[in-house]
Design a protein around this motif. Structure first.
Motif, PDB file in Angstrom:
ATOM      1  N   ASP A 191       0.841  -1.388   0.350  1.00 52.03           N
ATOM      2  CA  ASP A 191       0.175  -0.300   0.161  1.00 52.03           C
ATOM      3  C   ASP A 191       0.627   0.905  -0.005  1.00 52.03           C
ATOM      4  N   LYS A 192       1.553   1.423   1.027  1.00 51.76           N
ATOM      5  CA  LYS A 192       2.531   2.281   0.569  1.00 51.76           C
ATOM      6  C   LYS A 192       3.639   3.120  -0.364  1.00 51.76           C
ATOM      7  N   ALA A 193       3.565   1.887  -1.473  1.00 44.13           N
ATOM      8  CA  ALA A 193       3.596   1.957  -3.124  1.00 44.13           C
ATOM      9  C   ALA A 193       3.081   3.448  -3.505  1.00 44.13           C
ATOM     10  N   ASP A 194       1.840   3.548  -2.712  1.00 43.41           N
ATOM     11  CA  ASP A 194       1.179   4.703  -3.590  1.00 43.41           C
ATOM     12  C   ASP A 194       1.874   6.454  -2.918  1.00 43.41           C
ATOM     13  N   MET A 195       2.331   6.289  -2.161  1.00 48.31           N
ATOM     14  CA  MET A 195       3.604   7.275  -1.573  1.00 48.31           C
ATOM     15  C   MET A 195       3.974   7.991  -2.748  1.00 48.31           C
ATOM     16  N   HIS A 196       4.701   5.937  -3.541  1.00 54.20           N
ATOM     17  CA  HIS A 196       6.312   6.389  -3.728  1.00 54.20           C
ATOM     18  C   HIS A 196       5.523   6.742  -5.732  1.00 54.20           C
ATOM     19  N   VAL A 197       5.188   6.060  -6.014  1.00 52.46           N
ATOM     20  CA  VAL A 197       3.787   6.921  -7.179  1.00 52.46           C
ATOM     21  C   VAL A 197       3.521   8.080  -7.642  1.00 52.46           C
ATOM     22  N   ARG A 198       2.830   8.901  -6.066  1.00 57.33           N
ATOM     23  CA  ARG A 198       3.536  10.273  -6.788  1.00 57.33           C
ATOM     24  C   ARG A 198       4.325  10.743  -6.930  1.00 57.33           C
ATOM     25  N   ASN A 199       5.338  10.321  -5.189  1.00 57.56           N
ATOM     26  CA  ASN A 199       6.479  11.403  -5.283  1.00 57.56           C
ATOM     27  C   ASN A 199       7.254  11.205  -6.498  1.00 57.56           C
ATOM     28  N   VAL A 200       7.187   9.910  -6.866  1.00 57.19           N
ATOM     29  CA  VAL A 200       8.077   9.755  -8.665  1.00 57.19           C
ATOM     30  C   VAL A 200       7.623  11.166  -9.652  1.00 57.19           C
ATOM     31  N   SER A 201       5.915  10.597  -9.535  1.00 58.71           N
ATOM     32  CA  SER A 201       5.330  11.161 -10.779  1.00 58.71           C
ATOM     33  C   SER A 201       5.283  12.412 -10.519  1.00 58.71           C
ATOM     34  N   ALA A 202       5.488  12.763  -9.680  1.00 60.81           N
ATOM     35  CA  ALA A 202       6.318  15.238  -9.779  1.00 60.81           C
ATOM     36  C   ALA A 202       7.687  14.919 -10.013  1.00 60.81           C
ATOM     37  N   LYS A 203       8.018  13.585  -9.738  1.00 56.90           N
ATOM     38  CA  LYS A 203       9.409  14.322 -10.402  1.00 56.90           C
ATOM     39  C   LYS A 203       9.697  14.382 -11.493  1.00 56.90           C
ATOM     40  N   ILE A 204       9.061  13.095 -12.522  1.00 60.61           N
ATOM     41  CA  ILE A 204       9.377  13.313 -13.749  1.00 60.61           C
ATOM     42  C   ILE A 204       8.525  14.164 -13.958  1.00 60.61           C
ATOM     43  N   LEU A 205       7.029  14.855 -13.502  1.00 62.31           N
ATOM     44  CA  LEU A 205       7.099  15.903 -13.977  1.00 62.31           C
ATOM     45  C   LEU A 205       8.304  17.468 -14.324  1.00 62.31           C
ATOM     46  N   GLY A 206       8.167  17.586 -13.198  1.00 64.45           N
ATOM     47  CA  GLY A 206       9.876  18.190 -12.875  1.00 64.45           C
ATOM     48  C   GLY A 206      10.675  18.723 -13.221  1.00 64.45           C
ATOM     49  N   LYS A 207      10.871  17.452 -14.035  1.00 69.07           N
ATOM     50  CA  LYS A 207      12.011  17.242 -14.955  1.00 69.07           C
ATOM     51  C   LYS A 207      11.946  16.977 -15.861  1.00 69.07           C
ATOM     52  N   ARG A 208      11.083  17.212 -16.896  1.00 71.08           N
ATOM     53  CA  ARG A 208       9.834  17.687 -17.933  1.00 71.08           C
ATOM     54  C   ARG A 208       9.650  19.093 -18.098  1.00 71.08           C
ATOM     55  N   LEU A 209       9.599  19.674 -16.941  1.00 71.78           N
ATOM     56  CA  LEU A 209       9.393  21.296 -16.877  1.00 71.78           C
ATOM     57  C   LEU A 209      10.172  22.305 -17.033  1.00 71.78           C
ATOM     58  N   LYS A 210      11.098  21.498 -16.172  1.00 71.82           N
ATOM     59  CA  LYS A 210      12.322  21.772 -16.570  1.00 71.82           C
ATOM     60  C   LYS A 210      13.561  21.813 -17.695  1.00 71.82           C
ATOM     61  N   GLU A 211      13.431  20.863 -18.227  1.00 69.68           N
ATOM     62  CA  GLU A 211      14.029  19.788 -19.586  1.00 69.68           C
ATOM     63  C   GLU A 211      13.244  20.979 -21.311  1.00 69.68           C
ATOM     64  N   ALA A 213      11.670  24.069 -20.473  1.00 64.11           N
ATOM     65  CA  ALA A 213      12.212  25.522 -19.728  1.00 64.11           C
ATOM     66  C   ALA A 213      13.958  26.374 -20.323  1.00 64.11           C
ATOM     67  N   ASP A 214      14.566  24.875 -19.874  1.00 61.50           N
ATOM     68  CA  ASP A 214      15.642  24.938 -20.777  1.00 61.50           C
ATOM     69  C   ASP A 214      15.755  24.719 -22.206  1.00 61.50           C
ATOM     70  N   ARG A 215      15.054  23.921 -22.847  1.00 68.11           N
ATOM     71  CA  ARG A 215      14.922  24.665 -24.589  1.00 68.11           C
ATOM     72  C   ARG A 215      14.353  25.253 -24.730  1.00 68.11           C
ATOM     73  N   GLU A 216      14.008  26.340 -24.087  1.00 63.93           N
ATOM     74  CA  GLU A 216      12.988  27.985 -24.585  1.00 63.93           C
ATOM     75  C   GLU A 216      14.185  28.966 -24.142  1.00 63.93           C
TER      76      GLU A 216
END
Length: 221
Positions: A191-211, A213-216
């Motif tokens: 069950d605790k994996a659900d929290m990590h799913v959310r955290n890693v999803s947020a990391k992936i989103l943050g990484k994509r947004l940074k990439e 922004a860098d391209r822009e």
């Protein structure tokens, strides 16, 4: 991540001193209740008419009793005696467990590798090898990943293996695959994996947004 075999049925015993580990060395991470597995015998088809087999099994079972009582050194001596009489994957596996507990990680690794040679389909041995590689003074997450992947292939519905594979992948920066493994872990009961799913999803989103922004910024410069 850490496991010990109890029997052919791989029953589990609770023990607070050991858990499965994530790569965030050297912090232990209990995936579910802290669990251990250890082997108290060989397969049910093992012959007990051979005196060497009988004596080896007796020492193995006595070692397991010592381990249950918390006497790691006593267990280690008995497992070593079992191996001297007759080398079996169970005795090798359990001897590795006692080496791990006494922080002799290299000896644990060697014992589990030899156990795998005799019983190559053991996901528990691969899981324990991953723990040892992570806990060594010179941590080897690359080898830990290798053994966790093998363990996952051997036990694809094992939620704890999936969770710890995800943890090592996340710590290694392999976020997309880590997310996939956390989702598998959640699917199969952690069950605790659900929290990590959310955290890693947020990391992936943050990484994509940074990439993005860098391209822009590069295009503007």
């Amino acid at each position: 991540m850490f496991r010990l075999l109890l029997s052919a049925g791989r029953s589990r015993l609770s023990c607070s001193s050991t858990a499965r580990y994530s790569f965030q060395r050297p912090q232990p991470l209990a995936v579910t209740a802290s669990t251990k597995r250890w082997a108290s015998s060989t397969t049910l088809s093992s012959s007990t008419t051979d005196p060497a087999t009988t004596d080896s099994l007796k020492a193995l079972e006595e070692g397991t009793q010592k381990l249950e009582e918390g006497d790691v050194e006593g267990a280690k001596t008995l497992y070593k005696r079992s191996l001297e009489i007759k080398k079996t994957p169970s005795a090798l596996f359990n001897y590795g467990v006692t080496c791990y507990h006494t922080k002799d990680f290299q000896a644990a690794i060697e014992s589990w590798k030899e156990s795998i040679k005799l019983q190559p389909d053991s996901p528990d041995a691969h899981t324990n090898l991953a723990s040892a590689y992570l806990m060594m003074p010179m941590s080897r997450p690359d080898l830990a990943l290798q053994h966790l992947r093998t363990a996952s292939d051997l036990a694809p519905e094992d939620a704890e293996i999936a969770f710890n594979l995800a943890a090592v992948l996340e710590a290694s920066g392999q976020l997309e695959e880590a997310l996939e493994q956390y989702k598998r872990s959640k699917k199969y009961g952690v069950d605790k994996a659900d929290m990590h799913v959310r955290n890693v999803s947020a990391k992936i989103l943050g990484k994509r947004l940074k990439e993005a922004a860098d391209r822009e910024n590069e295009q503007k410069s």
